[in-house]
Enzyme design. Structure first.
Site, PDB file in Angstrom:
ATOM      1  N   ALA A 226     -32.854 -46.266 -30.465  1.00 17.85           N
ATOM      2  CA  ALA A 226     -31.880 -45.402 -29.790  1.00 17.85           C
ATOM      3  C   ALA A 226     -30.640 -46.192 -29.393  1.00 17.85           C
ATOM      4  O   ALA A 226     -30.553 -46.723 -28.273  1.00 17.85           O
ATOM      5  CB  ALA A 226     -32.509 -44.727 -28.575  1.00 17.85           C
TER       6      ALA A 226
ATOM      7  N   GLY B 234     -20.521 -45.064 -32.294  1.00 14.61           N
ATOM      8  CA  GLY B 234     -21.220 -45.253 -33.552  1.00 14.61           C
ATOM      9  C   GLY B 234     -21.119 -46.697 -33.994  1.00 14.61           C
ATOM     10  O   GLY B 234     -21.918 -47.540 -33.593  1.00 14.61           O
ATOM     11  N   SER B 235     -20.097 -47.014 -34.790  1.00  9.44           N
ATOM     12  CA  SER B 235     -19.935 -48.374 -35.293  1.00  9.44           C
ATOM     13  C   SER B 235     -19.652 -49.376 -34.171  1.00  9.44           C
ATOM     14  O   SER B 235     -20.074 -50.534 -34.251  1.00  9.44           O
ATOM     15  CB  SER B 235     -18.796 -48.419 -36.322  1.00  9.44           C
ATOM     16  OG  SER B 235     -19.120 -47.646 -37.450  1.00  9.44           O
TER      17      SER B 235
ATOM     18  N   GLN C  57     -23.903 -34.576 -61.814  1.00 10.09           N
ATOM     19  CA  GLN C  57     -22.989 -34.205 -62.894  1.00 10.09           C
ATOM     20  C   GLN C  57     -23.748 -34.022 -64.203  1.00 10.09           C
ATOM     21  O   GLN C  57     -23.490 -33.071 -64.958  1.00 10.09           O
ATOM     22  CB  GLN C  57     -21.916 -35.284 -63.054  1.00 10.09           C
ATOM     23  CG  GLN C  57     -20.713 -34.854 -63.888  1.00 10.09           C
ATOM     24  CD  GLN C  57     -19.829 -33.856 -63.140  1.00 10.09           C
ATOM     25  OE1 GLN C  57     -19.854 -33.788 -61.917  1.00 10.09           O
ATOM     26  NE2 GLN C  57     -19.057 -33.081 -63.877  1.00 10.09           N
TER      27      GLN C  57
ATOM     28  N   THR D 157     -33.320 -41.117 -35.338  1.00 12.56           N
ATOM     29  CA  THR D 157     -34.265 -40.826 -36.417  1.00 12.56           C
ATOM     30  C   THR D 157     -35.699 -40.802 -35.893  1.00 12.56           C
ATOM     31  O   THR D 157     -36.130 -41.722 -35.206  1.00 12.56           O
ATOM     32  CB  THR D 157     -34.116 -41.885 -37.517  1.00 12.56           C
ATOM     33  OG1 THR D 157     -32.774 -41.850 -38.017  1.00 12.56           O
ATOM     34  CG2 THR D 157     -35.082 -41.624 -38.662  1.00 12.56           C
TER      35      THR D 157
ATOM     36  N   GLY E  77     -24.896 -27.391 -63.459  1.00 20.40           N
ATOM     37  CA  GLY E  77     -25.192 -26.370 -62.448  1.00 20.40           C
ATOM     38  C   GLY E  77     -26.575 -26.549 -61.840  1.00 20.40           C
ATOM     39  O   GLY E  77     -26.779 -26.302 -60.640  1.00 20.40           O
TER      40      GLY E  77
ATOM     41  N   GLU F 273     -27.031 -47.865 -40.209  1.00 20.89           N
ATOM     42  CA  GLU F 273     -27.267 -49.313 -40.126  1.00 20.89           C
ATOM     43  C   GLU F 273     -26.037 -50.110 -40.566  1.00 20.89           C
ATOM     44  O   GLU F 273     -26.154 -51.124 -41.256  1.00 20.89           O
ATOM     45  CB  GLU F 273     -28.492 -49.733 -40.969  1.00 20.89           C
ATOM     46  CG  GLU F 273     -29.691 -48.822 -40.902  1.00 20.89           C
ATOM     47  CD  GLU F 273     -30.157 -48.503 -39.487  1.00 20.89           C
ATOM     48  OE1 GLU F 273     -29.659 -49.110 -38.520  1.00 20.89           O
ATOM     49  OE2 GLU F 273     -31.011 -47.628 -39.329  1.00 20.89           O
TER      50      GLU F 273
END
Length: 394
Positions: free
Chosen positions: A123, A130-131, A332, A157, A336, A359
């Protein structure tokens, strides 16, 4: 160094691949849709020792070498990136305690983590952080015999099912790490859903409202949170993610080889088209390169080489960007069909993009790797200048 797997590592790889093909690969798409990992699967993973893979045997772990751990992450990642993420965060918590924890914390928590009796979660990230992880806004105030935590954590997570959180907060203005049990009063766990990728990783938001944490649950020392504990555990996380990215890329390659061997366009199988073969060639080459970078990083960790951290960053950078490119090409190639959940490549593309963010984002790795390059150049220049002076004196 000879980058070749030992017979034991090859056997281990075959065993894990068989487990993944039977227990994970066929169900990963369903788990992705339901945003859920079955507890029965986690139990099987624990029984096989995967949750204690890198912990010393004295604590009930497998004492696994890092290349074998990389193989484990690659194969699990090939089957399901969400499940591989469980290995990442759980082992990050285990490694933090193993390296920085007190004797009591090691003796009490590590055997439970090794056996999967409890699940660990990391945590660090927050709504506004964030970074720039060292700037966490969650606070911890010492009252004389306990710490009081206030703040929020986000994108945690397996936070929905974790029993133990490694939480980073600022205490007296210093980033500090704590072990927080899920049933601690003042901790609220909120389910998060609808994320782009790794949807089965049961992500959660944590809210700390005067959450009291016993003094004995301080990990390391005051102020050790970022520079020591987070930095070392994120290094393990990067290695796990890098190897998992090789797994995603390998899954894409296998899906494309099968699809292009079965499907026809313009009266010939897709595999006969030169542009398809070009993409397949690029996939194979980049996967092999990424895998070798991961093996090298693992080897350097095993011998405690000082370059292991930067080599892990390089492996994570290359493997994650390669996985995204390969997954994009896989979609690709499928046309579809590649945009439909009936085929796994659309999940691989979503998951691969997550790998470029967690990470240490791609951009953070670029800053780190470039800085290392300049430092190496400076050190080399200074060494050359001194050698030149010594030669002149002689």
């Amino acid at each position: 160094m000879k980058l070749e797997l030992t017979p034991q590592q090859k056997n281990y790889q075959a065993e894990i691949r068989a487990f993944v093909d039977e227990e994970i690969f066929p169900h990963a798409g369903e788990w992705d849709k339901k945003e859920f990992t079955p507890p029965e699967l986690i139990k099987k993973i624990a029984q096989r020792g995967f949750l204690g893979a890198v912990l010393p045997q004295e604590y009930g772990g497998e004492g696994m070498d890092m290349i074998s751990y990389g193989i484990l992450n690659e194969e699990i990642g090939r089957g399901c990136s969400s499940v591989r993420s469980l290995l990442t965060v759980h082992n990050m918590v285990s490694q933090a305690i193993c390296k920085w924890g007190s004797k009591f914390q090691k003796d009490y928590w590590l055997p439970k983590l090794a056996l999967g009796e409890i699940i660990g979660a990391f945590a660090l990230s927050e709504p506004n952080v964030g970074s720039d992880a060292k700037s966490v806004e969650t606070t911890a105030t010492f009252t004389g015999n306990a710490y009081i935590l206030n703040g929020r954590k986000k994108w945690i997570t397996y936070g929905q099912i974790a029993d133990l959180f490694l939480v980073f907060a600022k205490c007296e203005g210093k980033p500090t790490a704590f072990l927080v049990k899920k049933n601690n009063p003042g901790l609220l766990v909120k389910q998060m859903s609808g994320i782009l990728g790794t949807r089965a990783s049961m992500v959660a938001e944590l809210q700390f409202n005067n959450c009291e944490v016993a003094e004995e649950n301080l990990v390391g020392k005051l102020g050790f949170g970022f520079a020591y504990i987070a930095a070392s555990t994120l290094d393990y996380g990067r290695y796990s993610v890098a190897c998992g990215c090789v797994g995603i890329a390998q899954a894409c390659l296998e899906a494309c080889i099968k699809y292009t061997s079965d499907r026809k366009q313009f009266d010939v199988y897709l595999k006969e088209h030169q542009l398809i073969r070009q993409k397949i060639t690029q996939m194979i080459a980049n996967i092999k390169a990424a895998r070798l970078l991961c093996y090298q990083a693992g080897y350097l960790k095993d011998i405690n080489h000082p370059n292991s951290i930067i080599e892990t960053s390089i492996a994570k950078y290359f493997a994650s960007t390669a996985a995204t490119k390969i997954a994009n090409d896989a979609v690709q190639i499928h046309g579809g069909n590649g945009c439909s959940s009936e085929y796994p490549v659309e999940r691989y593309l979503r998951d691969s993009k997550i790998m470029e963010i967690i990470e240490g984002s791609t951009q953070i790795q670029e800053i780190t790797i470039a800085e290392s390059g300049y430092q190496d150049y400076f050190i080399s220049s200074v060494a050359t200048a001194w050698q030149s002076k010594l030669t002149d004196k002689v």
